[in-house]
Structure formats: C-alpha cells, structure tokens
Design a protein around this motif. Structure first.
Motif, mmCIF file in Angstrom:
data_model
loop_
_atom_site.group_PDB
_atom_site.id
_atom_site.type_symbol
_atom_site.label_atom_id
_atom_site.label_comp_id
_atom_site.label_asym_id
_atom_site.label_seq_id
_atom_site.Cartn_x
_atom_site.Cartn_y
_atom_site.Cartn_z
ATOM 1 N N MET A 1 0.840 -1.188 0.000
ATOM 2 C CA MET A 1 0.000 0.000 0.000
ATOM 3 C C MET A 1 0.885 1.251 0.000
ATOM 4 N N TYR A 2 0.431 2.260 -0.720
ATOM 5 C CA TYR A 2 1.168 3.507 -0.787
ATOM 6 C C TYR A 2 0.999 4.302 0.501
ATOM 7 N N GLU A 3 2.018 5.046 0.858
ATOM 8 C CA GLU A 3 1.949 5.908 2.028
ATOM 9 C C GLU A 3 2.001 7.354 1.574
ATOM 10 N N ASP A 4 0.877 7.814 1.090
ATOM 11 C CA ASP A 4 0.724 9.205 0.692
ATOM 12 C C ASP A 4 -0.626 9.678 1.219
ATOM 13 N N VAL A 5 -0.890 10.975 1.139
ATOM 14 C CA VAL A 5 -2.106 11.521 1.739
ATOM 15 C C VAL A 5 -3.386 10.993 1.084
ATOM 16 N N TYR A 6 -3.300 10.565 -0.151
ATOM 17 C CA TYR A 6 -4.482 10.064 -0.854
ATOM 18 C C TYR A 6 -4.780 8.615 -0.473
ATOM 19 N N SER A 7 -3.765 7.782 -0.492
ATOM 20 C CA SER A 7 -3.953 6.361 -0.218
ATOM 21 C C SER A 7 -4.042 6.037 1.270
ATOM 22 N N SER A 8 -3.354 6.821 2.090
ATOM 23 C CA SER A 8 -3.312 6.558 3.534
ATOM 24 C C SER A 8 -3.482 7.854 4.327
ATOM 25 N N PRO A 9 -4.589 8.550 4.171
ATOM 26 C CA PRO A 9 -4.739 9.841 4.854
ATOM 27 C C PRO A 9 -4.619 9.740 6.368
ATOM 28 N N GLU A 10 -5.069 8.639 6.935
ATOM 29 C CA GLU A 10 -5.017 8.467 8.392
ATOM 30 C C GLU A 10 -3.588 8.494 8.931
ATOM 31 N N LYS A 11 -2.612 8.114 8.133
ATOM 32 C CA LYS A 11 -1.209 8.143 8.568
ATOM 33 C C LYS A 11 -0.677 9.562 8.667
ATOM 34 N N PHE A 12 -1.443 10.517 8.131
ATOM 35 C CA PHE A 12 -1.058 11.923 8.164
ATOM 36 C C PHE A 12 -2.003 12.740 9.038
ATOM 37 N N GLY A 13 -2.843 12.028 9.803
ATOM 38 C CA GLY A 13 -3.796 12.708 10.669
ATOM 39 C C GLY A 13 -4.924 13.368 9.903
ATOM 40 N N LEU A 14 -5.248 12.806 8.742
ATOM 41 C CA LEU A 14 -6.279 13.379 7.869
ATOM 42 C C LEU A 14 -7.422 12.396 7.658
ATOM 43 N N ALA A 15 -8.565 12.944 7.314
ATOM 44 C CA ALA A 15 -9.709 12.156 6.868
ATOM 45 C C ALA A 15 -10.153 12.733 5.531
ATOM 46 N N PRO A 53 1.805 6.454 -12.625
ATOM 47 C CA PRO A 53 1.887 6.824 -11.211
ATOM 48 C C PRO A 53 0.517 6.664 -10.555
ATOM 49 N N SER A 54 0.529 6.577 -9.245
ATOM 50 C CA SER A 54 -0.722 6.582 -8.494
ATOM 51 C C SER A 54 -1.072 8.024 -8.159
ATOM 52 N N PRO A 55 -2.353 8.326 -8.028
ATOM 53 C CA PRO A 55 -2.725 9.691 -7.676
ATOM 54 C C PRO A 55 -2.073 10.136 -6.366
ATOM 55 N N PHE A 56 -1.504 11.321 -6.386
ATOM 56 C CA PHE A 56 -0.908 11.957 -5.208
ATOM 57 C C PHE A 56 0.255 11.177 -4.592
ATOM 58 N N GLU A 57 0.874 10.299 -5.338
ATOM 59 C CA GLU A 57 1.981 9.529 -4.757
ATOM 60 C C GLU A 57 3.151 10.426 -4.353
ATOM 61 N N TRP A 58 3.215 11.606 -4.918
ATOM 62 C CA TRP A 58 4.262 12.590 -4.603
ATOM 63 C C TRP A 58 3.987 13.312 -3.284
ATOM 64 N N CYS A 59 2.783 13.230 -2.778
ATOM 65 C CA CYS A 59 2.368 14.026 -1.624
ATOM 66 C C CYS A 59 2.559 13.242 -0.326
ATOM 67 N N LYS A 60 3.674 13.480 0.333
ATOM 68 C CA LYS A 60 4.044 12.733 1.537
ATOM 69 C C LYS A 60 3.915 13.555 2.812
ATOM 70 N N SER A 61 3.262 14.736 2.722
ATOM 71 C CA SER A 61 3.147 15.614 3.877
ATOM 72 C C SER A 61 1.942 16.541 3.714
ATOM 73 N N LEU A 65 -0.027 20.166 0.691
ATOM 74 C CA LEU A 65 -1.410 20.426 0.303
ATOM 75 C C LEU A 65 -1.724 21.906 0.447
ATOM 76 N N ARG A 66 -2.752 22.349 -0.245
ATOM 77 C CA ARG A 66 -3.232 23.731 -0.099
ATOM 78 C C ARG A 66 -4.264 23.765 1.022
ATOM 79 N N ARG A 67 -4.090 24.692 1.940
ATOM 80 C CA ARG A 67 -5.039 24.824 3.044
ATOM 81 C C ARG A 67 -6.211 25.699 2.591
ATOM 82 N N VAL A 68 -7.410 25.329 2.999
ATOM 83 C CA VAL A 68 -8.591 26.133 2.699
ATOM 84 C C VAL A 68 -8.668 27.228 3.762
#
Length: 110
Positions: A1-15, A53-61, A65-68
C-alpha cells in the motif's frame, strides 16, 4: 500500500472529505479535499496523470497540500478546474456545500 495523503490519509492525521474525478481510461484527474483530525483544518489539492503513477503519490506531507483559508477562493478554483473536466455539476456543488459546512464549523473565512 502507498503511504501518501491520498492512499493513507489516516497516517497523516487526515480524513478524506471528498473528491471530484474525471472518469478516464488510462489517466486520472482528481481534486481531493481532506480534513485534519486534530483541529478540523481543511486541505485540498489536484493531481492528474497517466496510469503509471498513483494519484498523489508525490504528496508525503500535509505541508504539500493547499489549506482552505478562504472558502470563496477554494470555490473559484474548484469551479475553474471543473470547467475543463467531464464531471457532474451536482457532484461539484455537493462537495462545495460540504466544504462550506465544515469550514463554518472551524471558523474559516467564507
């Protein structure tokens, strides 16, 4: 499994709040929105590419991301992005309403 914000958001404290995506055969084009567990802050980003590539595989933090911080700006940018995509308008408006509702709960400027 990929460890990026899209595939594993919970690992980054995200939902994951939601996403918009264009159905394509060997490509992807996705706008995704997440909410941080600890403070309710909202984040979003867009990614697109071929099937390699997988979506957002580059995003490891979360910092990538852009904050709203301004919901009106998020809405403008989302609608501008969607204008070139084959995405149902109802899906767009549903995500925008959800972001507005969550932002209001966390006192983000509307």
């Amino acid at each position: 499994m990929y460890e990026d914000v899209y595939s594993s958001p919970e690992k980054f404290g995200l939902a994951t709040v939601g996403e918009l995506s264009e159905a394509m055969y060997y490509e992807f084009s996705i706008l995704a929105v997440w909410q941080r567990d600890e403070d309710g802050a909202l984040f979003w980003e867009i990614d697109s590419g071929c099937s390699c590539p997988s979506p957002f595989e580059w995003c490891k933090s979360v910092n990538e991301l852009r904050r709203v911080d301004d919901v009106a700006e998020f809405v403008r940018e989302t609608r501008a992005w969607v204008s070139g995509q084959d995405i149902e308008r109802d899906d767009v408006e549903r995500l925008i309403r959800k972001v507005r509702r969550l932002a209001k709960k966390t006192e983000v400027a509307a």
